[in-house]
Design a protein around this motif. Structure first.
Motif, short mmCIF file in Angstrom:
data_model
loop_
_atom_site.label_atom_id
_atom_site.label_comp_id
_atom_site.label_asym_id
_atom_site.label_seq_id
_atom_site.Cartn_x
_atom_site.Cartn_y
_atom_site.Cartn_z
N ASN A 70 0.86 -1.24 -0.05
CA ASN A 70 0.02 -0.23 -0.02
C ASN A 70 1.03 1.28 -0.01
OD1 ASN A 70 -2.56 -1.53 0.16
ND2 ASN A 70 -2.22 -1.74 2.43
N GLY A 71 1.97 1.30 -0.62
CA GLY A 71 3.06 2.31 -0.75
C GLY A 71 3.80 2.45 -1.92
N PRO A 72 4.62 3.07 -2.14
CA PRO A 72 5.48 3.12 -3.14
C PRO A 72 6.37 2.17 -3.76
CG PRO A 72 6.60 4.38 -1.47
CD PRO A 72 5.41 3.86 -0.98
N SER A 73 6.62 1.96 -4.95
CA SER A 73 7.23 0.87 -5.58
C SER A 73 8.42 1.22 -6.46
CB SER A 73 6.33 -0.10 -6.45
OG SER A 73 5.94 0.91 -7.47
N THR A 74 9.28 0.24 -6.75
CA THR A 74 10.55 0.70 -7.49
C THR A 74 10.93 -0.71 -8.33
OG1 THR A 74 12.44 1.48 -7.74
CG2 THR A 74 12.19 0.16 -5.85
N PHE A 75 11.97 -0.38 -9.27
CA PHE A 75 12.47 -1.68 -10.11
C PHE A 75 13.80 -1.78 -9.78
CE2 PHE A 75 8.65 0.16 -12.58
CZ PHE A 75 8.05 -1.17 -12.65
N THR A 76 14.43 -3.17 -10.00
CA THR A 76 15.59 -3.45 -9.80
C THR A 76 16.31 -2.97 -11.19
OG1 THR A 76 15.08 -5.52 -10.42
CG2 THR A 76 15.47 -5.16 -8.23
N ASN A 77 17.70 -2.59 -11.10
CA ASN A 77 18.58 -2.43 -12.20
C ASN A 77 19.09 -3.41 -12.76
OD1 ASN A 77 20.70 -2.96 -10.48
ND2 ASN A 77 21.21 -0.71 -10.05
N ALA A 78 20.15 -3.37 -13.43
CA ALA A 78 20.72 -4.46 -14.26
C ALA A 78 21.47 -5.22 -13.33
CB ALA A 78 21.69 -3.88 -15.50
N LYS A 79 21.83 -5.05 -12.33
CA LYS A 79 22.80 -5.62 -11.23
C LYS A 79 21.61 -6.27 -10.01
CE LYS A 79 26.73 -2.94 -11.73
NZ LYS A 79 27.92 -2.09 -11.19
N GLY A 80 20.53 -6.10 -10.35
CA GLY A 80 19.29 -6.57 -9.39
C GLY A 80 19.18 -5.77 -8.14
N GLN A 81 19.78 -4.66 -8.25
CA GLN A 81 19.82 -3.77 -6.89
C GLN A 81 18.72 -2.65 -6.96
OE1 GLN A 81 23.27 -1.80 -7.64
NE2 GLN A 81 24.58 -3.33 -6.85
N TYR A 82 18.22 -2.35 -5.58
CA TYR A 82 16.81 -1.32 -5.79
C TYR A 82 17.24 -0.54 -4.36
CZ TYR A 82 15.19 -3.85 -1.47
OH TYR A 82 14.91 -4.44 -0.28
N ARG A 83 16.48 0.50 -4.34
CA ARG A 83 16.44 1.34 -3.22
C ARG A 83 15.33 2.15 -3.22
NH1 ARG A 83 21.38 5.81 -3.07
NH2 ARG A 83 22.32 3.75 -2.86
N ILE A 84 14.67 2.15 -1.79
CA ILE A 84 13.27 2.54 -1.74
C ILE A 84 13.26 3.16 -0.31
CG2 ILE A 84 12.33 0.51 -0.63
CD1 ILE A 84 9.95 0.78 -2.26
N THR A 85 12.27 4.14 -0.09
CA THR A 85 12.11 4.69 1.17
C THR A 85 10.77 4.33 1.69
OG1 THR A 85 13.11 6.81 0.12
CG2 THR A 85 11.92 7.02 1.91
N ILE A 86 11.00 4.14 3.13
CA ILE A 86 10.16 3.82 4.11
C ILE A 86 10.05 4.49 5.26
CG2 ILE A 86 10.42 1.29 2.97
CD1 ILE A 86 11.67 0.68 5.67
N PRO A 87 8.89 4.44 5.93
CA PRO A 87 8.67 5.03 7.27
C PRO A 87 9.91 4.35 8.19
CG PRO A 87 6.48 4.42 6.35
CD PRO A 87 7.53 3.85 5.50
N SER A 88 10.52 5.39 9.19
CA SER A 88 11.16 4.99 9.96
C SER A 88 10.89 4.53 11.47
CB SER A 88 12.40 5.99 9.94
OG SER A 88 11.95 7.10 10.67
N GLN A 89 9.46 4.98 11.52
CA GLN A 89 8.98 4.72 13.05
C GLN A 89 8.04 3.78 13.06
OE1 GLN A 89 10.43 6.84 15.22
NE2 GLN A 89 11.63 7.43 13.75
N ALA A 90 7.80 2.84 11.95
CA ALA A 90 7.07 1.73 11.95
C ALA A 90 7.40 0.73 11.26
CB ALA A 90 5.62 2.26 11.57
#
Length: 791
Positions: free
Chosen positions: A44-64
């Motif tokens: 129920n939040g944002p999404s992203t895709f992995t790059n050619a190396k299978g890597q990802y980075r995403i932002t999540i709430p830090s207090q929950a």
């Protein structure tokens, strides 16, 4: 109200400090290889895709706590619950061992790094706005897209334009199978009610795009996919109600994987609405079924779906006076002898049944094959009450009453279509480390009947269900294509695409000209090529050049006998920049579309007194498109797009009816705008997630002035408009159902009176050139609510 909404959304930026960056990799559990293009999403939040190396980075709430899910086609999804403060999460996905790749889709769609301009919508993107409106309106927020609705509220007949090109110039396929009407070349989504509820993904390619099956793409290619694999059994009920007594009910169910090989999915839908425009009612029913057998190297799938529609006609529009004083007025069905009364069955009635059979086979680990057979059966009519019709126009001798011939009569007629469309498609796809290729094609045949029936006449004179014309049409369409993509270096890829298409068209008469026979053959070569340069793991630039050719449609052939229409040619240059970052994304592109012999309305009258399109030597579109998003924080995402374009006809001759002297006069113009091609189209979406499970979208759409013809005359144009909507989606915390969610859509929240579609008629009276415009207005403020229960 505007200020309150803006302050409420902007206040959420205060959460920006309470966030954590999470990174990791997604790999194949068996081989350890990275999976490029895997989806990583916060539930129920944002999404992203992995790059050619299978890597990802995403932002999540830090207090929950946050639930992350990684998914990739052909692999089982995996979830991980992250505790506050977590900064990394790796996923190792297990391959299902089943052949679930849709080869027919992979062969037609533009890949992630292909040098073509495109937008993609996922199943989740579709679902959060699917409350019964026709499919074109679900694409409204994409770049360069302008939508309209005859009934004013998005249910019933709807229109779609991309870069100013209407639906007759947009190639539409469902699972790779063409659905454009063979004769008009349009796609009537009213014949496929609630089809969006069965669609898993959509790709809209703007411009010529890659080679595909079916009609030539002169504005865009719209590819719809329904062949999704569902591993687990499910059930779902969607119900909605809204303005204009609009109702939507959808029931879906699936068996999941039975005995490790079999699946079955089904949907049943009903949508009804009274429409914003008077009497513009819709009664739409549809079903979708899909049965599949899947093994390690083989997949066989049968899709059967159907739609049945009955809509009260609202396509005649209104004049300026009614637009100013009574914008919901509908002239359709008016009975002149009884002022204020209307025929209650001035309706369009049509049923369309689709049958699709697919066979996918893995010939080797790197080589896949697909073949599909299809059959579409369409039949129906639209019914009109006509005032003061001449008997001679129907080939009937006027009846004699009390010794006096009665030459005219009010009557009710039906114009029928009875169509069969069938054929097959095939494709191969092979993937190496540095070289991928696909090849395929299709053969399709259309057999159609056109006939008209008079079912009632006030003054008699007709036999029961009298037919005054009965005509046939046949069309054969064959194409074959090959596409290849090779990595010259680690950063540079070259794409080559070539298609040959042959069309045989046979028209055996027209309603107003039954003696006109057309037998035309076309041989088209449509080459395409491009380059993609990878700047880094997140950015690439591309450029492509494509040529498309397109045959005239049925109406174009009903012209002056000595001027059979020529086919059209489009040369399309695209160049762009793409950024796929973990927190933001951007696509910027420029395009140039040069037309030779484009068919446009000039006001010229054909042999039977109808206004027909004629070829113009040169015209072009030059534009800049921007599309992007930015995750400001886990609670707030900003997205938007802009399309700025110049659409011109260097030399244009208009034929104007001369009411004073009869005939037509020719008026010449230089450097005029192409009709229905706004210079600026903007879209924006602000998404807020103030609490867990709640998503609020504020959507806006701006469309600048559109001209109703090619003269750039302000008196013959549609004013610019800006429309804002609010959309609420809330997943209710509970344990009884797999999912319980509520939806609310508030459309046109500022009650704007706008018109996205219309037509014009020019004439000379008392020595002065005048114009009479017709308008198809959209609804003012309206709403739609919905509830989804998933088992």
């Amino acid at each position: 109200m505007k200020t309150m909404i803006l302050l409420a959304l902007l206040s959420l930026t205060g959460f920006a400090q309470a966030q954590t960056r999470v990174s990791g990799t997604v790999t194949d559990r068996n081989t350890g290889k990275p999976l490029e293009g895997a989806t990583v999403a916060v539930l129920n939040g944002p999404s992203t895709f992995t790059n050619a190396k299978g890597q990802y980075r995403i932002t999540i709430p830090s207090q929950a706590t946050a639930i992350l899910q990684a998914s990739f086609l052909g692999f089982s999804s995996q979830r991980d619950t992250l505790q506050p403060g977590a900064t990394s999460a790796d996923f190792s996905l297990q391959e299902t061992g089943l052949f679930v790749k849709a080869v027919e889709i992979a062969s037609l769609r533009a890949g992630r790094n292909a040098p073509f301009t495109k937008s993609d919508l996922s199943k989740e993107d579709i679902a959060k706005q699917n409350l019964g409106q026709d499919l074109p309106l679900l694409l409204n927020q994409l770049p360069s897209v302008v939508t309209s609705s005859d009934a004013g509220a998005g249910v019933g007949y709807t229109g779609l334009r991309v870069r100013g090109s209407d639906i007759t110039r947009i190639n539409v396929t469902v699972n790779g199978i063409p659905v454009n009407d063979a004769e008009s070349q349009g796609t009537f989504f009213v014949n496929m009610p609630d089809f969006a509820s069965s669609v898993n993904s959509i790709q809209l390619q703007r411009g010529v795009g890659t080679s595909t099956n079916g009609a030539g793409a002169f504005g865009a290619t719209l590819n719809l996919s329904t062949n999704e694999y569902n591993e687990k059994a499910y059930g779902e009920v969607n119900a909605g109600y809204g303005s204009f007594d609009t109702w939507k009910t959808t029931v879906k169910a699936g068996s999941g994987l039975i005995n490790n090989h079999f699946t079955f999915d089904a949907r049943l839908s009903k949508i009804s609405s009274n429409g914003y425009v008077d009497r513009a009612s819709s009664d739409l029913k549809s079903f979708y079924t899909s049965a599949a057998y899947i093994s390690k190297k083989t997949a066989v799938r049968l899709n059967v779906f159907s739609g049945k529609e009955k809509t009260y006609q609202a396509w005649n529009g209104i004049d300026q006076n009614h637009l100013d004083t009574d914008r919901t007025y509908n002239p359709s069905g008016a009975i002149e002898s009884k002022p204020g009364q209307f025929y209650d069955n001035e309706t369009d009635n049509y049923q369309q049944d689709h049958y699709q059979l697919f066979f996918n086979q893995a010939l080797r680990p790197d080589l896949n094959f697909n073949i599909a057979l299809h059959y579409t059966r369409g039949r129906g009519y639209y019914e009109n009450y006509l005032n003061g019709e001449n008997y001679t126009d129907y080939g009937v001798q006027a009846p004699i009453v009390n010794g006096t011939p009665i030459t005219t009569t009010d009557l009710i007629r039906q114009l029928w279509l009875d169509n069969h469309f069938y054929g097959g498609i095939f494709s191969f796809r092979q993937e190496f480390n540095r070289f991928n290729w696909s090849g395929g094609g299709g053969w399709n045949r259309y057999d159609g009947k056109h006939y008209g029936k008079v079912i009632w006449a006030e003054n008699g004179g007709f036999d029961k269900d009298y037919r005054w014309y009965d005509l046939t049409a046949h069309k054969k369409d064959f194409n074959i294509y090959w596409k290849g993509e090779i990595a010259i270096t680690q950063k540079l890829r070259v794409f080559v695409d070539a298609q040959y298409r042959r069309v045989n068209y046979e028209l055996n008469g027209f309603r107003k000209n039954p003696g006109l026979m057309v037998h035309e053959k076309y041989n088209f070569f449509n080459p395409k090529g491009g380059l993609t340069f990878q700047l880094n793991d997140q950015q690439h630039v591309y450029a492509s050049y494509a040529i498309g050719n397109k045959e005239p449609n049925r109406d174009d052939f009903e012209v002056v006998a000595a001027e059979t229409p020529k086919h059209e040619t489009l040369r399309n240059l695209e160049a762009g920049y793409v950024l796929h970052a973990q927190r933001a994304g951007l696509q910027a592109n420029v395009y140039y579309m040069n037309y030779k012999n484009q068919l446009v309305l000039t006001g010229r009258i054909n042999d039977v007194g109808a206004y027909a399109r004629t070829n113009i030597p040169e015209s072009y579109r030059l534009g800049l498109e921007l599309e992007g998003y930015y995750n400001l924080c886990p609670q707030l995402t900003l997205a938007g797009n802009a399309a700025l374009s110049r659409n011109r006809i260097p030399d244009f001759s208009e034929f104007v009816d001369d009411w004073d002297n009869g005939g037509q006069k020719v008026v010449s113009y230089k450097d005029r705008d192409i009709s229905f091609s706004p210079e600026l189209v903007l879209g924006y979406t602000i998404t807020a997630r103030p609490i867990k499970g709640l998503s609020i979208d504020w959507l806006g759409k701006y469309v600048s002035r559109q001209y109703l013809d090619n003269t750039s005359d302000l008196a013959r144009s549609l004013k610019a408009y800006l429309v804002n909507d609010l959309r609420f989606n809330y997943t209710v915390p509970q344990t009884f159902f797999r999912e319980l969610s509520l939806q609310l859509m508030l459309n046109n929240i500022f009650d704007v009176k706008y018109v996205p579609n219309g037509f014009t008629y020019a004439y000379i009276e008392e020595g002065v050139q005048k114009a009479s415009n017709g308008y198809l207005p959209m609804a003012t403020f309206n709403f739609m609510t919905g509830v989804k229960i998933a088992f």
